[in-house]
Design a protein around this motif. Structure first.
Motif, short mmCIF file in Angstrom:
data_model
loop_
_atom_site.label_atom_id
_atom_site.label_comp_id
_atom_site.label_asym_id
_atom_site.label_seq_id
_atom_site.Cartn_x
_atom_site.Cartn_y
_atom_site.Cartn_z
N ALA A 1 3.35 -48.07 47.86
CA ALA A 1 2.99 -46.74 48.36
C ALA A 1 1.90 -46.83 49.43
N VAL B 1 10.16 -45.61 43.77
CA VAL B 1 11.09 -44.60 44.30
C VAL B 1 12.48 -44.72 43.69
N GLY C 1 5.98 -44.73 39.28
CA GLY C 1 5.71 -44.23 40.62
C GLY C 1 6.54 -44.87 41.71
N SER D 1 7.87 -39.38 44.40
CA SER D 1 7.35 -40.55 45.12
C SER D 1 7.98 -40.67 46.50
N ASN E 1 12.90 -41.34 41.82
CA ASN E 1 11.66 -40.58 41.70
C ASN E 1 11.48 -39.80 43.00
#
Length: 325
Positions: free
Chosen positions: A239, A258, A256, A304, A301
């Motif tokens: 991230a 993706v 968290g 995210s 996600n």
């Protein structure tokens, strides 16, 4: 006086029952298991192992003792943790990933069955074949090499303008075949591949920075015990470097990440536990074919993805088994 005698008798009865219970537990068959992650991160995995044993009629604490240690992402601790477990007799050892299974094999001295959870090329590196493993190791596989190709395709579908992907893996685990197939499918999609390795939590920052400097716009996280044990740190670094990322297990998306595509970790461990139960009852690992998954899950996600400024195509959202919003 009568009350004092009554309390003394009750205390002695309780003590006798406790001693009897302890003796019974001591005599139960024992499964000694080292989990790659922390106790908190591995709670659901322990639940899955207990459920798999129960599927075979073995209840933890009544029919069997499940003795667990946690490597907390530091796989170099496997040998010492298994050495600690081996201070008491164990009927079966359980482990996942190349470093873990290797440590269990060494700790067993070839005498104690090992219920293993293989990923990638580990099966061919550690046993004779899927059908006839030989030796004292058998268990389940997660087919990561084959599914890595699908994960590259999902990255490209998510970002059609994607040019280059990064592949992060633990160099202690055999990855030659997986890396070759990743490069082949990437080439067919017009993608370049850059790689980085890490075998300690401290090395992850430099590895991710290296991938970013080399132009990786998205990250393929290798399926191995090290990356799983350090999943929160890896998806956090992805991230920071603004990389779309995909991994094998939904736990990465829960942490968290993706995208996640692969076999259910909990289901695989539940099946691994069934193998442990069979070994307790006398089945020889050499004669137990290695189990391969038949079902896979695709998790997105979306929260995210939005944080990265990535819009997940509608067709992918419709294909997902679960969308975290």
């Amino acid at each position: 006086m009568g009350c004092l005698v009554g309390r003394t008798v009750a205390l002695l009865v309780s003590l006798a029952l406790a001693i009897t219970a302890a003796a019974q537990v001591k005599n139960l068959p024992r499964v000694a298991w080292v989990v790659s992650t922390s106790a908190e991160g591995g709670r659901h995995l322990v639940d899955a192992m207990r459920a798999g044993l129960a599927d075979e009629g073995l209840i933890d604490g009544r029919d069997v003792v499940l003795d667990v240690r946690y490597a907390a992402g530091r796989l170099e601790r496997y040998p010492e943790l298994f050495a600690d477990l081996m201070r008491q007799p164990a009927q079966v050892l359980a482990a996942a990933g190349y470093p873990g299974i290797s440590a269990a094999r060494d700790a067993s001295g070839g005498r104690i069955p090992v219920a293993a959870y293989f990923c990638g090329n580990e099966v061919k590196a550690m046993v004779e074949s899927f059908a006839r493993p030989g030796g004292n190791i058998s268990g389940v596989s997660c087919l990561s090499t084959e599914l890595a190709v699908k994960r590259v395709q999902l990255l490209k579908e998510t970002l059609p303008r994607l040019q280059r992907i990064g592949f992060l893996y633990d160099p202690r685990t055999p990855k030659e075949r997986e890396l070759a197939e990743v490069r082949d499918v990437a080439r067919s999609l017009g993608l370049g591949v850059v790689t980085a390795t890490a075998s300690s939590p401290e090395a992850l920052g430099d590895a991710m920075a290296s991938l970013s400097r080399d132009g990786a716009e998205a990250l393929l996280i290798s399926e191995d015990a090290f990356t799983f044990g350090n999943r929160a740190a890896i998806v956090g670094l992805a991230a920071q470097h603004r990389m779309l990322n995909i991994a094998a297990f939904r736990e990465f998306a829960d942490a968290g990440g993706v995208l996640a595509y692969g076999a259910s970790n909990a289901e695989r461990i539940r099946q691994q536990a069934r193998y442990a139960a069979k070994m307790i009852r006398g089945a020889k690992p050499a004669d137990l074919p290695i189990d391969q998954p038949m079902r896979f899950e695709f998790v997105i996600n979306q929260k995210s993805a939005q944080a990265l400024g990535v819009t997940i195509p509608k067709e992918l959202l419709l294909r997902a088994d679960d969308v975290i919003r």
